[in-house]
Design a protein around this motif. Structure first.
Motif, short mmCIF file in Angstrom:
data_model
loop_
_atom_site.label_atom_id
_atom_site.label_comp_id
_atom_site.label_asym_id
_atom_site.label_seq_id
_atom_site.Cartn_x
_atom_site.Cartn_y
_atom_site.Cartn_z
N LEU A 159 -75.45 16.68 -89.60
CA LEU A 159 -76.54 15.80 -89.16
C LEU A 159 -75.99 14.52 -88.55
CD1 LEU A 159 -78.96 16.24 -92.21
CD2 LEU A 159 -79.28 17.14 -89.88
N PHE A 160 -74.95 13.98 -89.14
CA PHE A 160 -74.33 12.76 -88.61
C PHE A 160 -73.79 12.99 -87.20
CE2 PHE A 160 -69.93 11.12 -88.05
CZ PHE A 160 -70.25 9.81 -87.70
N VAL A 161 -73.09 14.10 -86.99
CA VAL A 161 -72.51 14.39 -85.67
C VAL A 161 -73.61 14.58 -84.63
CG1 VAL A 161 -71.22 16.12 -84.35
CG2 VAL A 161 -70.35 15.34 -86.56
N ALA A 162 -74.70 15.26 -85.00
CA ALA A 162 -75.80 15.47 -84.06
C ALA A 162 -76.43 14.14 -83.63
CB ALA A 162 -76.86 16.37 -84.69
N GLU A 163 -76.59 13.24 -84.58
CA GLU A 163 -77.18 11.93 -84.27
C GLU A 163 -76.23 11.09 -83.41
OE1 GLU A 163 -79.17 8.09 -86.64
OE2 GLU A 163 -78.59 9.91 -87.75
N LEU A 164 -74.95 11.13 -83.73
CA LEU A 164 -73.96 10.37 -82.96
C LEU A 164 -73.85 10.91 -81.54
CD1 LEU A 164 -71.75 8.23 -82.79
CD2 LEU A 164 -70.15 9.90 -83.77
N TYR A 165 -73.89 12.21 -81.40
CA TYR A 165 -73.80 12.85 -80.08
C TYR A 165 -74.95 12.38 -79.18
CZ TYR A 165 -73.88 16.73 -76.69
OH TYR A 165 -73.90 17.51 -75.55
N GLN A 166 -76.15 12.39 -79.71
CA GLN A 166 -77.31 11.95 -78.92
C GLN A 166 -77.20 10.47 -78.56
OE1 GLN A 166 -80.77 12.96 -81.23
NE2 GLN A 166 -80.53 15.16 -80.90
N ALA A 167 -76.75 9.66 -79.49
CA ALA A 167 -76.65 8.22 -79.23
C ALA A 167 -75.58 7.92 -78.18
CB ALA A 167 -76.35 7.47 -80.53
N LEU A 168 -74.44 8.59 -78.27
CA LEU A 168 -73.38 8.36 -77.29
C LEU A 168 -73.77 8.88 -75.92
CD1 LEU A 168 -70.19 9.18 -79.42
CD2 LEU A 168 -70.83 6.96 -78.50
N HIS A 169 -74.38 10.05 -75.86
CA HIS A 169 -74.79 10.60 -74.57
C HIS A 169 -75.86 9.74 -73.91
CE1 HIS A 169 -73.09 14.79 -73.78
NE2 HIS A 169 -72.32 14.24 -74.71
N ALA A 170 -76.68 9.10 -74.72
CA ALA A 170 -77.67 8.19 -74.15
C ALA A 170 -77.01 7.01 -73.45
CB ALA A 170 -78.61 7.69 -75.25
N GLN A 171 -75.78 6.71 -73.84
CA GLN A 171 -75.00 5.63 -73.21
C GLN A 171 -73.98 6.19 -72.21
OE1 GLN A 171 -75.64 2.41 -73.80
NE2 GLN A 171 -77.29 3.03 -75.18
N ASN A 172 -74.15 7.47 -71.83
CA ASN A 172 -73.25 8.13 -70.88
C ASN A 172 -71.82 8.17 -71.40
OD1 ASN A 172 -72.81 9.57 -68.49
ND2 ASN A 172 -72.14 7.74 -67.40
N LYS A 173 -71.68 8.40 -72.72
CA LYS A 173 -70.36 8.50 -73.34
C LYS A 173 -70.23 9.87 -74.00
CE LYS A 173 -70.09 3.51 -74.16
NZ LYS A 173 -69.15 3.26 -73.05
N GLN A 174 -68.97 10.29 -74.22
CA GLN A 174 -68.68 11.62 -74.74
C GLN A 174 -68.31 11.55 -76.22
OE1 GLN A 174 -68.66 14.43 -72.21
NE2 GLN A 174 -69.87 12.73 -71.44
N LEU A 175 -68.42 12.71 -76.87
CA LEU A 175 -68.03 12.83 -78.27
C LEU A 175 -67.16 14.07 -78.44
CD1 LEU A 175 -68.17 12.08 -81.30
CD2 LEU A 175 -70.23 13.51 -81.45
N THR A 176 -65.97 13.89 -79.01
CA THR A 176 -65.13 15.02 -79.37
C THR A 176 -64.84 14.94 -80.87
OG1 THR A 176 -63.10 13.79 -78.82
CG2 THR A 176 -64.07 15.16 -77.09
N LEU A 177 -64.49 16.08 -81.45
CA LEU A 177 -64.22 16.16 -82.88
C LEU A 177 -62.86 16.78 -83.13
CD1 LEU A 177 -67.61 17.69 -84.17
CD2 LEU A 177 -67.00 15.26 -84.08
#
Length: 571
Positions: free
Chosen positions: A275-293
């Motif tokens: 759940l944390f990763v899903a929320e962080l992914y949406q928040a970063l993408h809203a700022q045009n930023k990427q998320l890797t794990l």
């Protein structure tokens, strides 16, 4: 019937036409036509010579009419250019500013680099990152050498990611420069209040040839770090607060993405971490930023593949890439990883998975598995003992490689096909049992890269891509793979793995048994002599030295002029 003019400017219906004049003036029309034809010919010649590298090219590099294929996963972004021989030879050490036009405008700076074509090997090799000008039509670079043929290529294969992890403040290995597509610096850690502690590495030069996502890390190696993450994940409010603070940290740092490396979490955190990763992914993408794990590899048990706290299938839906952390136990790596990777690619798009390799050696004993540098591993392998308390002249002495002595049922240094590693096993100092050390080098890494091709994974990550000279240099295996997509599968020469003994000048003779043990015929003259044991991992040589004191036998008077040695303890 009214006569209408044609399409040419001097048509019959024209009243003066493009150039004016009277109607039906044949001489004027012929002159005008001649001028236009000459103009068209001149324009054609100009364009031809510009396009084909004609004699009017005064640049150091001129367009060539050659057609050369580029490797799979690469795109040719410019024409192929050849060095302009009329410029003469450029003096060594000269910086050459080069600017060329793209065949198609782009605003995407990623993975653009200048490459040279090597005629002897028929390969393209990187020269320097290509800097894209604001208009997106021209790229430039500074050359420190003058290759005969060059072009700008872009790596655009979904399977071509090359990810470099670096400790805070470390510099990239020289062979990584121009080849990596993504750099992760281990800069940040989560704090108990959900904030992000740490400072961004400032030594990484972002020249546009790679993306840069710093790491927020927590693992069992730092006391209390795993408990902090578990507490943050425990409630929706704490998770959301942590997400906000991560996004703010990324914005303040001015980076294009974030890598999360929360390892060693208990299985009870599986849902909350997802759940944390899903929320962080949406928040970063809203700022045009990427998320890797960065996630640990699932463990293979007798009955199943155990993912623990990490639901790969769900996490893959909320991340741009997953880097699989190194699987440490080399004794079971080649047995377990094929099944583990098959399990993962059945659930996750293979292009999203990146396999991590390591330059660290691995040691396994009764207390578990841990990493050590190549230098530390070979220090263990080169330990020396000299049997005999009183070393005298003209005697026979046994020299022993303490941890590679095959006469003591130790393995010695060798290549083991079942693990595809150079390794050795030695006795633990206390408590009984043994330890096995596996060496990561050019040979072992090739057999790991094979899995990337086999399972069509998204690329390779390097656990430590720094210029630390004490680590194994795995770049001779990585560079060909990055260039061609094909791993080099080779075994070391067995003779290169044999230990070598040597004594300093005039120090007698050594009879090497090849089993980590040697017989030393001591010299006729007393004195201090140096014994050297050299071993190899099949790539590099590692030596250890001890100084030993050889005395005259008791009751014997040294010959006139022979120095009498004082006692010198062995090192």
């Amino acid at each position: 019937m009214t006569r209408r003019g044609g399409q040419l400017p001097w048509g019959a219906g024209s009243q003066g036409g493009l150039y004016g004049g009277r109607r039906n003036n044949g001489y004027g029309r012929l002159v005008t036509m001649a001028l236009i034809v000459l103009g068209l010919v001149a324009l054609g010649y100009f364009l031809f010579t510009r396009a084909c590298g004609g004699t009017d090219c005064t640049n150091y590099y001129c367009p060539s009419d050659r057609t050369i294929a580029v490797p799979e996963g690469y795109e040719l972004m410019t024409r192929i250019f050849a060095y302009n021989d009329r410029k003469g030879t450029v003096q060594p050490g000269t910086n050459l500013a080069v600017q060329v036009q793209l065949t198609k405008a782009t605003t995407d700076q990623r993975a653009l680099s200048f490459y040279r074509y090597v005629e002897e090997t028929k390969n393209w090799e990187p020269i320097a990152p290509a800097l894209l000008e604001p208009q997106g039509k021209v790229v430039s670079a500074t050359f420190t050498e003058t290759p005969k043929v060059m072009a700008v290529l872009r790596r655009n294969s979904p399977g071509g990611s090359v990810v470099a992890y670096l400790k805070h403040g470390d510099n990239l290995h020289k062979d990584a420069v121009g080849r990596v597509t993504l750099v992760h610096t281990i800069d940040f850690t989560p704090s108990a209040d959900g904030s992000v502690a740490g400072d961004l590495s400032t030594n990484i030069k972002q020249d546009g040839s790679f993306d840069f996502y710093p790491v927020i890390s927590a693992n069992a190696g730092s006391q209390g770090a795993v408990a902090i993450v578990s507490n943050i994940l425990a409630t929706p409010a704490a998770r959301s607060d942590h997400v906000r603070k991560i996004v703010k940290k990324a914005a303040d740092a001015g980076v294009k993405g974030i890598d999360i490396a929360y390892l060693d979490l208990p299985a009870t955190d599986r849902t909350s971490f997802t759940l944390f990763v899903a929320e962080l992914y949406q928040a970063l993408h809203a700022q045009n930023k990427q998320l890797t794990l960065l996630l640990p590899a699932p463990l293979k048990t007798q009955s199943r593949i155990d993912e623990g706290a990490y639901d790969y299938a769900e996490l893959a839906k909320s991340t741009d890439a997953i880097e699989i952390a190194p699987y440490r136990d080399q004794g079971t790596y080649r047995l377990d990883m094929p099944d583990t990777l098959q399990y993962l690619v059945d659930r996750v798009q293979p292009a999203k998975l990146v396999l991590t390799v390591s330059p660290y050696a691995t040691e396994k004993g009764t207390e578990g598995v841990h990493t050590l540098s190549l230098a530390d591993a070979m220090t263990i392998a080169t330990q020396i003992s000299v049997n005999g308390d009183q070393l005298t002249t003209n005697s026979n002495v046994e020299l022993v490689g303490t941890n590679i002595n095959r006469n003591e049922q130790l393995s010695g240094i060798g290549w083991y096909a079942d693990t595809a590693c150079v390794a050795f096993t030695y006795k633990q100092a206390s408590g009984g049992g043994s330890r096995t050390v596996w060496i990561e080098n050019f040979f072992s890494i090739g057999f790991k890269l094979e899995f990337i091709s086999r399972f069509k994974l998204g690329g390779v990550a390097i656990e430590d891509a720094s210029d630390n000279p004490f680590l194994g240099n795995i770049w001779p295996a990585l560079v060909p793979y990055i260039t061609t997509g094909q791993p080099i599968l080779m075994q070391p020469n067995k003779n290169d793995l044999q230990p070598q003994w040597k004594v300093s000048d005039n120090g007698g003779s050594i009879d090497d048994t090849g089993k980590g043990v040697a017989r030393w015929a001591t010299p006729a003259n007393p004195g201090t002599y140096t014994i050297t044991l050299t071993v190899s991992d099949g790539v590099a040589l590692f030596a250890n030295e001890v100084a030993v004191n050889v005395k005259a036998p008791v009751g014997r008077t040294p010959a006139a002029g022979t120095p009498v040695a004082t006692a010198t303890p062995g090192r």
